[in-house]
Design an enzyme around this catalytic site. Structure first.
Site, PDB file in Angstrom:
ATOM      1  N   ASP A 138       0.867  -1.176   0.000  1.00  0.00           N
ATOM      2  CA  ASP A 138       0.000   0.000   0.000  1.00  0.00           C
ATOM      3  C   ASP A 138       0.900   1.221   0.000  1.00  0.00           C
ATOM      4  O   ASP A 138       2.081   1.137   0.342  1.00  0.00           O
ATOM      5  CB  ASP A 138      -0.844   0.045   1.286  1.00  0.00           C
ATOM      6  CG  ASP A 138      -2.034  -0.910   1.233  1.00  0.00           C
ATOM      7  OD1 ASP A 138      -2.224  -1.575   0.209  1.00  0.00           O
ATOM      8  OD2 ASP A 138      -2.762  -0.972   2.238  1.00  0.00           O
ATOM      9  N   ARG A 188      -0.913  -0.781  -8.640  1.00  0.00           N
ATOM     10  CA  ARG A 188      -2.301  -0.421  -8.332  1.00  0.00           C
ATOM     11  C   ARG A 188      -2.409   1.105  -8.345  1.00  0.00           C
ATOM     12  O   ARG A 188      -1.799   1.790  -7.520  1.00  0.00           O
ATOM     13  CB  ARG A 188      -2.689  -0.940  -6.954  1.00  0.00           C
ATOM     14  CG  ARG A 188      -4.101  -0.502  -6.529  1.00  0.00           C
ATOM     15  CD  ARG A 188      -4.276  -0.495  -5.018  1.00  0.00           C
ATOM     16  NE  ARG A 188      -4.064  -1.803  -4.448  1.00  0.00           N
ATOM     17  CZ  ARG A 188      -3.648  -1.979  -3.194  1.00  0.00           C
ATOM     18  NH1 ARG A 188      -3.388  -0.961  -2.403  1.00  0.00           N
ATOM     19  NH2 ARG A 188      -3.474  -3.191  -2.732  1.00  0.00           N
TER      20      ARG A 188
HETATM   21  C1  LIG Z   1      -8.340  -1.511  -3.949  1.00  0.00           C
HETATM   22  C2  LIG Z   1      -7.984  -0.153  -3.449  1.00  0.00           C
HETATM   23  C3  LIG Z   1      -6.802   0.020  -2.747  1.00  0.00           C
HETATM   24  C4  LIG Z   1      -6.439   1.293  -2.305  1.00  0.00           C
HETATM   25  N1  LIG Z   1      -5.194   1.477  -1.744  1.00  0.00           N
HETATM   26  C5  LIG Z   1      -4.804   2.738  -1.439  1.00  0.00           C
HETATM   27  C6  LIG Z   1      -3.460   2.995  -0.996  1.00  0.00           C
HETATM   28  O1  LIG Z   1      -2.617   2.090  -0.880  1.00  0.00           O
HETATM   29  N2  LIG Z   1      -3.136   4.277  -0.692  1.00  0.00           N
HETATM   30  C7  LIG Z   1      -4.023   5.318  -0.835  1.00  0.00           C
HETATM   31  O2  LIG Z   1      -3.672   6.467  -0.585  1.00  0.00           O
HETATM   32  N3  LIG Z   1      -5.303   5.085  -1.235  1.00  0.00           N
HETATM   33  C8  LIG Z   1      -5.700   3.842  -1.539  1.00  0.00           C
HETATM   34  N4  LIG Z   1      -6.989   3.637  -1.976  1.00  0.00           N
HETATM   35  C9  LIG Z   1      -8.004   4.707  -1.833  1.00  0.00           C
HETATM   36  C10 LIG Z   1      -7.982   5.667  -2.987  1.00  0.00           C
HETATM   37  O3  LIG Z   1      -6.816   6.470  -2.951  1.00  0.00           O
HETATM   38  C11 LIG Z   1      -9.202   6.612  -2.939  1.00  0.00           C
HETATM   39  O4  LIG Z   1      -9.147   7.381  -1.769  1.00  0.00           O
HETATM   40  C12 LIG Z   1     -10.527   5.891  -2.959  1.00  0.00           C
HETATM   41  O5  LIG Z   1     -10.514   4.769  -3.788  1.00  0.00           O
HETATM   42  C13 LIG Z   1     -11.617   6.853  -3.446  1.00  0.00           C
HETATM   43  O6  LIG Z   1     -11.365   7.245  -4.777  1.00  0.00           O
HETATM   44  P1  LIG Z   1     -12.199   6.664  -6.028  1.00  0.00           P
HETATM   45  O7  LIG Z   1     -11.260   6.523  -7.148  1.00  0.00           O
HETATM   46  O8  LIG Z   1     -12.848   5.397  -5.613  1.00  0.00           O
HETATM   47  O9  LIG Z   1     -13.233   7.749  -6.404  1.00  0.00           O
HETATM   48  P2  LIG Z   1     -13.945   8.948  -5.621  1.00  0.00           P
HETATM   49  O10 LIG Z   1     -13.405  10.202  -6.198  1.00  0.00           O
HETATM   50  O11 LIG Z   1     -13.925   8.759  -4.141  1.00  0.00           O
HETATM   51  O12 LIG Z   1     -15.408   8.698  -6.062  1.00  0.00           O
HETATM   52  C14 LIG Z   1     -15.793   9.004  -7.364  1.00  0.00           C
HETATM   53  C15 LIG Z   1     -17.127   8.409  -7.639  1.00  0.00           C
HETATM   54  O13 LIG Z   1     -17.110   6.990  -7.422  1.00  0.00           O
HETATM   55  C16 LIG Z   1     -18.379   6.579  -6.972  1.00  0.00           C
HETATM   56  N5  LIG Z   1     -18.270   6.020  -5.625  1.00  0.00           N
HETATM   57  C17 LIG Z   1     -17.250   6.151  -4.775  1.00  0.00           C
HETATM   58  N6  LIG Z   1     -17.521   5.501  -3.618  1.00  0.00           N
HETATM   59  C18 LIG Z   1     -18.753   4.984  -3.757  1.00  0.00           C
HETATM   60  C19 LIG Z   1     -19.613   4.236  -2.921  1.00  0.00           C
HETATM   61  N7  LIG Z   1     -19.284   3.948  -1.666  1.00  0.00           N
HETATM   62  N8  LIG Z   1     -20.813   3.868  -3.407  1.00  0.00           N
HETATM   63  C20 LIG Z   1     -21.193   4.206  -4.648  1.00  0.00           C
HETATM   64  N9  LIG Z   1     -20.428   4.935  -5.478  1.00  0.00           N
HETATM   65  C21 LIG Z   1     -19.241   5.315  -5.045  1.00  0.00           C
HETATM   66  C22 LIG Z   1     -19.260   7.798  -6.957  1.00  0.00           C
HETATM   67  O14 LIG Z   1     -19.873   7.910  -8.199  1.00  0.00           O
HETATM   68  C23 LIG Z   1     -18.241   8.895  -6.766  1.00  0.00           C
HETATM   69  O15 LIG Z   1     -18.712  10.157  -7.183  1.00  0.00           O
HETATM   70  C24 LIG Z   1      -7.348   2.390  -2.475  1.00  0.00           C
HETATM   71  C25 LIG Z   1      -8.532   2.194  -3.172  1.00  0.00           C
HETATM   72  C26 LIG Z   1      -8.852   0.968  -3.674  1.00  0.00           C
HETATM   73  C27 LIG Z   1     -10.128   0.796  -4.448  1.00  0.00           C
END
Ligand SMILES: Cc1cc2nc3c(=O)[nH]c(=O)nc-3n(C[C@H](O)[C@H](O)[C@H](O)COP(=O)(O)OP(=O)(O)OC[C@H]3O[C@@H](n4cnc5c(N)ncnc54)[C@H](O)[C@@H]3O)c2cc1C
Length: 312
Positions: A138, A188
């Protein structure tokens, strides 16, 4: 609501807020939406259910910013126990361990934190690859990236496909990505979950989204294995388009989702034959992870507040 992101993320570092929030009975119910349970048995059971649905898993033993060696050693031991339990359940093959280096010693000040974390991560990597599983690092706040990428390079000398998360929001990311697109390199791509200052990161959501698309293009046209870590429907659609244009079949990249978020979309993509992996966090130290999920999405925060009010 985006304005609430910073104050909520600030709570993740506050001991008072932690003790208040973790003491509320209602918090547990909301946490259960995002965390698979407290024990190894819970993690294995969740992994089994997801695998039965055709979804791959990456497991995270919750915890971060460990400040003493005993705690760091206990985290390594927890991963080793998890890998054993997965192997006994026939679930290790193809599974992935997600490790936060700060949980295994990177943040230690009493000793060389990076060296300590490397030693711990190496034990986890050896056990994981020995059982047919994998390891992905991560990525945490921007101050840790040089150390994390250094540890990645060393781990890859023994296990070339150790993966790493990369945050699109960081200004340094294009330079880092240029070193991470070689054959087999598993990356990732995420938007970034930490509260970063404007001098090192894009702070406006539309800037982060654009940076995410640029980074996806680099990964999809490179020689590595892109792992698209986003719930955002637009990012998912663009990933699909870029993968098709690059001639990548479903075995040549994957989508990743956090446990409990958009489960219908996880299954929709799977039904279309895509590779989908779910990040499954488990354990008792869920506070930091939980506050980042609240900060990410207004609906998560509203869900929490509604539950709080309805219980009086
Ligand atoms: C598998 C995985 C591993 C990760 N590992 C790390 C890491 O190592 N370090 C790190 O800093 N971050 C990590 N993250 C978190 C990442 O950085 C983001 O903070 C997080 O994924 C939110 O960004 P997003 O791209 O999902 O979109 P966002 O900008 O949060 O959301 C965009 C859109 O996605 C949809 N959406 C989002 N959440 C939901 C929900 N709960 N229900 C329905 N629709 C939704 C909505 O349409 C929303 O408007 C990880 C995320 C994932 C998926």
């Amino acid at each position: 609501m985006f304005l609430l992101r910073k104050p909520i993320l600030a709570l993740s570092g506050s001991a008072r807020a932690r003790s208040l929030l973790t003491g509320l009975p209602v918090t547990r119910a909301v946490v259960d939406r995002f965390v698979a349970g407290g024990t190894v048995a819970d993690a294995v059971a969740t992994a089994g259910k997801l695998r039965a649905d055709g979804l791959q898993v990456t497991l995270d033993h919750l915890g971060e910013n460990t400040s003493d060696t005993d705690h760091a050693d206990a985290t390594v031991a927890a991963y080793l126990a998890l890998i054993d339990a997965l192997a006994n359940a026939g679930l290790a093959q193809g599974a992935e361990m997600s490790v936060k280096l700060s949980a295994v010693g990177q943040a230690l000040t009493s000793t060389d934190g990076s060296a300590y974390a490397l030693a711990g991560a190496r034990k986890i990597a050896d056990a994981a690859y020995g059982a047919g599983a994998r390891l992905t690092l991560d990525v945490e706040d921007h101050t840790t990236i040089d150390s994390t990428l250094g540890i990645l390079r060393t781990l890859r000398e023994d296990h070339p496909d150790v993966g790493v998360a990369i945050q699109a929001m960081l200004l340094r990311t294009p330079k880092d990505l240029a070193t991470l697109t070689g054959p087999g390199s598993r990356v990732r791509l995420v938007k970034g979950a930490y509260d970063e200052p404007g001098k090192v990161a894009f702070v406006e959501p539309h800037q982060v989204d654009r940076a995410y698309v640029r980074a996806m293009k680099v990964l999809m046209t490179g020689d590595g294995y892109p792992m698209v870590g986003s719930h955002d429907p637009r990012m998912i659609a663009i990933a699909e388009k870029l993968a098709t244009e690059a001639g990548r079949g479903p075995d040549a990249y994957e989508h990743q989702f956090l446990y409990g978020i958009r489960p219908d979309e996880q299954r929709r993509l799977r039904a279309e034959g895509k590779t989908v992996r779910v990040y499954v966090p488990y354990g008792s130290d869920w506070y930091g992870y939980f506050t980042r999920r609240l900060a990410e999405r207004p609906a998560n925060l509203l869900f929490f507040l509604r539950a709080l009010l309805s219980r009086g």
